[in-house]
Write a protein that holds these residues in place. Structure first.
Motif, PDB file in Angstrom:
ATOM      1  N   ARG A 107       0.834  -1.200   0.000  1.00 59.17           N
ATOM      2  CA  ARG A 107       0.000   0.000   0.000  1.00 59.17           C
ATOM      3  C   ARG A 107       0.870   1.253   0.000  1.00 59.17           C
ATOM      4  NH1 ARG A 107      -5.594  -0.508   1.050  1.00 59.17           N
ATOM      5  NH2 ARG A 107      -5.594   1.742   0.802  1.00 59.17           N
ATOM      6  N   GLY A 108       1.975   1.218   0.756  1.00 57.72           N
ATOM      7  CA  GLY A 108       2.885   2.363   0.788  1.00 57.72           C
ATOM      8  C   GLY A 108       3.539   2.607  -0.560  1.00 57.72           C
ATOM      9  N   ILE A 109       3.941   1.532  -1.231  1.00 58.85           N
ATOM     10  CA  ILE A 109       4.578   1.664  -2.545  1.00 58.85           C
ATOM     11  C   ILE A 109       3.577   2.145  -3.585  1.00 58.85           C
ATOM     12  CG2 ILE A 109       5.666   0.357  -4.425  1.00 58.85           C
ATOM     13  CD1 ILE A 109       6.989  -1.371  -2.272  1.00 58.85           C
ATOM     14  N   LEU A 110       2.344   1.647  -3.517  1.00 62.35           N
ATOM     15  CA  LEU A 110       1.328   2.049  -4.488  1.00 62.35           C
ATOM     16  C   LEU A 110       1.064   3.556  -4.448  1.00 62.35           C
ATOM     17  CD1 LEU A 110      -1.375  -0.778  -4.316  1.00 62.35           C
ATOM     18  CD2 LEU A 110       0.452  -0.473  -5.975  1.00 62.35           C
ATOM     19  N   ARG A 124      -7.512  -4.984 -12.895  1.00 62.78           N
ATOM     20  CA  ARG A 124      -7.735  -3.533 -12.863  1.00 62.78           C
ATOM     21  C   ARG A 124      -8.691  -3.150 -11.733  1.00 62.78           C
ATOM     22  NH1 ARG A 124      -7.596   0.625 -17.037  1.00 62.78           N
ATOM     23  NH2 ARG A 124      -8.613   2.466 -16.159  1.00 62.78           N
ATOM     24  N   MET A 125      -9.764  -3.896 -11.576  1.00 51.91           N
ATOM     25  CA  MET A 125     -10.711  -3.617 -10.509  1.00 51.91           C
ATOM     26  C   MET A 125     -10.053  -3.747  -9.146  1.00 51.91           C
ATOM     27  SD  MET A 125     -14.114  -5.559 -12.007  1.00 51.91           S
ATOM     28  CE  MET A 125     -15.029  -5.249 -10.495  1.00 51.91           C
ATOM     29  N   ARG A 126      -9.190  -4.740  -9.003  1.00 50.38           N
ATOM     30  CA  ARG A 126      -8.484  -4.934  -7.740  1.00 50.38           C
ATOM     31  C   ARG A 126      -7.572  -3.748  -7.441  1.00 50.38           C
ATOM     32  NH1 ARG A 126      -8.203  -6.121  -2.613  1.00 50.38           N
ATOM     33  NH2 ARG A 126      -6.199  -6.956  -1.938  1.00 50.38           N
ATOM     34  N   LEU A 127      -6.837  -3.282  -8.432  1.00 51.88           N
ATOM     35  CA  LEU A 127      -5.943  -2.148  -8.241  1.00 51.88           C
ATOM     36  C   LEU A 127      -6.716  -0.884  -7.892  1.00 51.88           C
ATOM     37  CD1 LEU A 127      -3.477  -2.755 -11.212  1.00 51.88           C
ATOM     38  CD2 LEU A 127      -2.982  -3.034  -8.781  1.00 51.88           C
ATOM     39  N   GLU A 128      -7.825  -0.680  -8.546  1.00 55.12           N
ATOM     40  CA  GLU A 128      -8.647   0.494  -8.251  1.00 55.12           C
ATOM     41  C   GLU A 128      -9.213   0.436  -6.839  1.00 55.12           C
ATOM     42  OE1 GLU A 128     -11.413   0.407 -11.465  1.00 55.12           O
ATOM     43  OE2 GLU A 128     -10.148   1.619 -12.795  1.00 55.12           O
ATOM     44  N   SER A 129      -9.533  -0.771  -6.379  1.00 54.93           N
ATOM     45  CA  SER A 129     -10.063  -0.926  -5.015  1.00 54.93           C
ATOM     46  C   SER A 129      -9.007  -0.615  -3.962  1.00 54.93           C
ATOM     47  CB  SER A 129     -10.592  -2.347  -4.812  1.00 54.93           C
ATOM     48  OG  SER A 129      -9.528  -3.287  -4.707  1.00 54.93           O
ATOM     49  N   LEU A 130      -7.727  -0.696  -4.338  1.00 51.10           N
ATOM     50  CA  LEU A 130      -6.633  -0.380  -3.417  1.00 51.10           C
ATOM     51  C   LEU A 130      -6.271   1.097  -3.436  1.00 51.10           C
ATOM     52  CD1 LEU A 130      -4.309  -3.466  -4.031  1.00 51.10           C
ATOM     53  CD2 LEU A 130      -5.663  -2.982  -1.988  1.00 51.10           C
ATOM     54  N   GLY A 131      -7.017   1.903  -4.199  1.00 49.96           N
ATOM     55  CA  GLY A 131      -6.811   3.349  -4.178  1.00 49.96           C
ATOM     56  C   GLY A 131      -5.969   3.890  -5.302  1.00 49.96           C
ATOM     57  N   GLY A 133      -6.898   4.438  -8.366  1.00 49.80           N
ATOM     58  CA  GLY A 133      -7.715   5.394  -9.112  1.00 49.80           C
ATOM     59  C   GLY A 133      -7.390   5.460 -10.587  1.00 49.80           C
ATOM     60  N   GLN A 134      -7.151   6.680 -11.068  1.00 49.33           N
ATOM     61  CA  GLN A 134      -6.954   6.913 -12.498  1.00 49.33           C
ATOM     62  C   GLN A 134      -5.553   6.533 -12.974  1.00 49.33           C
ATOM     63  OE1 GLN A 134      -7.993  10.980 -13.227  1.00 49.33           O
ATOM     64  NE2 GLN A 134     -10.126  10.709 -12.593  1.00 49.33           N
ATOM     65  N   ARG A 135      -4.720   6.039 -12.087  1.00 46.65           N
ATOM     66  CA  ARG A 135      -3.353   5.680 -12.484  1.00 46.65           C
ATOM     67  C   ARG A 135      -3.247   4.249 -13.005  1.00 46.65           C
ATOM     68  NH1 ARG A 135      -0.427   5.640  -7.823  1.00 46.65           N
ATOM     69  NH2 ARG A 135      -2.237   5.972  -6.497  1.00 46.65           N
ATOM     70  N   VAL A 136      -4.360   3.570 -13.155  1.00 44.38           N
ATOM     71  CA  VAL A 136      -4.361   2.185 -13.647  1.00 44.38           C
ATOM     72  C   VAL A 136      -4.577   2.179 -15.157  1.00 44.38           C
ATOM     73  CG1 VAL A 136      -5.383  -0.104 -13.454  1.00 44.38           C
ATOM     74  CG2 VAL A 136      -5.318   1.407 -11.453  1.00 44.38           C
ATOM     75  N   VAL A 137      -3.711   1.448 -15.864  1.00 44.53           N
ATOM     76  CA  VAL A 137      -3.807   1.299 -17.318  1.00 44.53           C
ATOM     77  C   VAL A 137      -3.846  -0.194 -17.628  1.00 44.53           C
ATOM     78  CG1 VAL A 137      -2.706   1.767 -19.538  1.00 44.53           C
ATOM     79  CG2 VAL A 137      -2.504   3.419 -17.666  1.00 44.53           C
ATOM     80  N   THR A 138      -4.721  -0.601 -18.522  1.00 43.64           N
ATOM     81  CA  THR A 138      -4.819  -2.012 -18.902  1.00 43.64           C
ATOM     82  C   THR A 138      -4.045  -2.272 -20.191  1.00 43.64           C
ATOM     83  OG1 THR A 138      -7.004  -2.210 -17.878  1.00 43.64           O
ATOM     84  CG2 THR A 138      -6.361  -3.922 -19.449  1.00 43.64           C
ATOM     85  N   ILE A 139      -3.068  -3.194 -20.122  1.00 45.45           N
ATOM     86  CA  ILE A 139      -2.309  -3.637 -21.291  1.00 45.45           C
ATOM     87  C   ILE A 139      -2.255  -5.164 -21.242  1.00 45.45           C
ATOM     88  CG2 ILE A 139      -0.118  -3.552 -22.547  1.00 45.45           C
ATOM     89  CD1 ILE A 139       0.484  -0.890 -21.211  1.00 45.45           C
ATOM     90  N   ASP A 249      -4.316  11.443  -6.929  1.00 50.40           N
ATOM     91  CA  ASP A 249      -5.684  10.933  -6.779  1.00 50.40           C
ATOM     92  C   ASP A 249      -6.632  11.956  -6.166  1.00 50.40           C
ATOM     93  OD1 ASP A 249      -4.936   8.504  -7.872  1.00 50.40           O
ATOM     94  OD2 ASP A 249      -4.419   7.626  -5.932  1.00 50.40           O
ATOM     95  N   ASN A 250      -6.097  12.839  -5.302  1.00 50.68           N
ATOM     96  CA  ASN A 250      -6.958  13.823  -4.631  1.00 50.68           C
ATOM     97  C   ASN A 250      -6.916  15.188  -5.321  1.00 50.68           C
ATOM     98  OD1 ASN A 250      -4.333  14.457  -4.011  1.00 50.68           O
ATOM     99  ND2 ASN A 250      -4.696  14.851  -1.828  1.00 50.68           N
ATOM    100  N   TYR A 251      -6.420  15.233  -6.565  1.00 53.20           N
ATOM    101  CA  TYR A 251      -6.258  16.509  -7.256  1.00 53.20           C
ATOM    102  C   TYR A 251      -7.616  17.128  -7.586  1.00 53.20           C
ATOM    103  CZ  TYR A 251      -4.848  19.934 -10.763  1.00 53.20           C
ATOM    104  OH  TYR A 251      -4.656  21.087 -11.469  1.00 53.20           O
ATOM    105  N   LYS A 252      -7.691  18.447  -7.386  1.00 50.16           N
ATOM    106  CA  LYS A 252      -8.889  19.197  -7.750  1.00 50.16           C
ATOM    107  C   LYS A 252      -8.476  20.420  -8.562  1.00 50.16           C
ATOM    108  CE  LYS A 252     -11.486  17.961  -3.564  1.00 50.16           C
ATOM    109  NZ  LYS A 252     -12.165  18.489  -2.348  1.00 50.16           N
TER     110      LYS A 252
END
Length: 364
Positions: A107-110, A124-131, A133-139, A249-252
């Motif tokens: 979690r710290g490394i992610l 991908r769903m698993r990675l998104e569930s770990l927080g 967010g938008q940094r996940v890319v599917t290849i 992830d928290n960017y506004k």
């Protein structure tokens, strides 16, 4: 672009994937392979104090992972992870203590990883569930499916590398780019080379891809283009509006201060008081950025205030130190001089922390 692939040598599927990826990658990438922290140290040591761009981690069940990540971050390398299934819930046959330690470390490394490459929708769903967010890319992995070729897999992976390299550009800028950044911002605000100081208008400044990415991501392109035009600099030949990048992830996206406080004020003192009140609020939310500093700089250069009354009002409202620290931020990042400052700037620990938050506004 220089990439170190870090992966376990006893996993034949991962080894095949890395070999295929490296062989299919174009000339834009110099690939190096490492299986341990010692391997990474050897690669770095062979090239002196060598800086590389990307640490691509394949699989997360690796003993020295934390050490390797730390070594990479010290050299401003960006982290990309392909888990290869290692982030499925808890895993099979692991002792509970090891699972908990692994989960905490992961979690710290992610949180410090710019991009995570999932090979399947479920991953991908698993990675998104770990927080992530938008940094996940599917290849997809060409070594386990026929739906993608090695060349296409390499092309998509390089696109991720480039997107990572274009993110949070300020962190990667060298001294010449930072000098150009300051000059362009000052020219964009003032429109006058004299404010650059002795020799400032004669320096050989260059506008790089990294600078253009910064202007776009910090939403100061209008000011930057004005500065570039007045300095008669050449823009790099890129379609900057279509360059993808990753954001925290928290960017506004921040509104301007004027959009928040409006224009209906009885005096310039009232406007500045409202401005510094908003600075305090925005900074408490860790959203203060160079965009806001440019806005405040313009306000101070173009309008005069009753300084003594303003200082008394700010003290009564407990905003004096916030305003004084803002003067320090302006002096550091937009080149505002003391003649335009309604109060004396304050350079203390909190002011330097505010500056750090502005500089890390786009940090993952």
């Amino acid at each position: 672009m220089r990439v170190i692939h870090y992966y376990p040598k006893d996993n034949s599927m991962v080894c095949q994937h890395v070999d295929t990826l490296c062989n299919a990658m174009g000339l834009e990438v110099d690939s190096y392979k490492a299986h341990s922290a010692a391997d990474v140290s050897k690669i770095i040591g062979t090239n002196g104090y060598w800086l590389f761009d990307i640490l691509h981690i394949h699989g997360l069940w690796q003993v020295a992972l934390k050490e390797v990540v730390s070594m990479s971050l010290q050299r401003k390398a960006r982290i990309v992870i392909t888990p290869h299934g290692d982030l499925h819930p808890w895993g099979e046959g692991r002792k509970l203590a090891n699972r908990l330690k692994y989960y905490t470390t992961t979690r710290g490394i992610l949180k410090q990883t710019y991009a995570l490459i999932a090979q399947l929708p479920a991953e991908r769903m698993r990675l998104e569930s770990l927080g992530a967010g938008q940094r996940v890319v599917t290849i997809r992995d060409c070594t386990s499916t026929n739906v993608i070729s090695p060349v296409e897999m390499a092309r998509q992976t390089f696109a991720v590398y480039q997107r990572v390299a274009d993110s949070n550009p300020l962190q990667l800028m060298d001294d010449s780019e930072r000098k150009a950044l300051r000059a362009i911002i000052m020219m964009g605000i003032t429109g006058d080379k004299r404010w650059l100081g002795a020799g400032g208008g004669q320096e050989q400044l260059q506008v790089t891809r990294r600078l253009m990415c910064y202007f776009r991501q910090e939403e100061i392109m209008e000011t930057a283009l004005k500065g570039i035009r007045l300095l008669r600099l050449d823009e790099p030949d890129i379609d900057i509006e279509n360059v993808p990048y990753f954001l925290p992830d928290n960017y506004k996206h921040a509104d301007t201060i004027q959009a928040i406080i409006g224009n209906q004020f009885a005096s310039e003192n009232d406007r500045l008081t409202a401005t510094f009140r908003q600075v305090k609020r925005i900074d408490s939310q860790r959203q203060l950025s160079i965009k806001h500093l440019i806005e405040i700089d313009r306000e101070l250069r173009n309008h005069e205030s009753e300084e003594n009354k303003l200082q008394d009002s700010l003290k009564d409202l407990d905003l004096y130190k916030t305003a004084a620290r803002t003067m320090f931020l302006l002096q550091q990042r937009t080149g505002l001089t003391e003649g335009f400052m309604p109060i004396k700037m304050l350079n203390d620990r909190k002011a330097r922390k505010m500056l750090g938050r502005i500089d890390n506004h786009l940090k993952i």
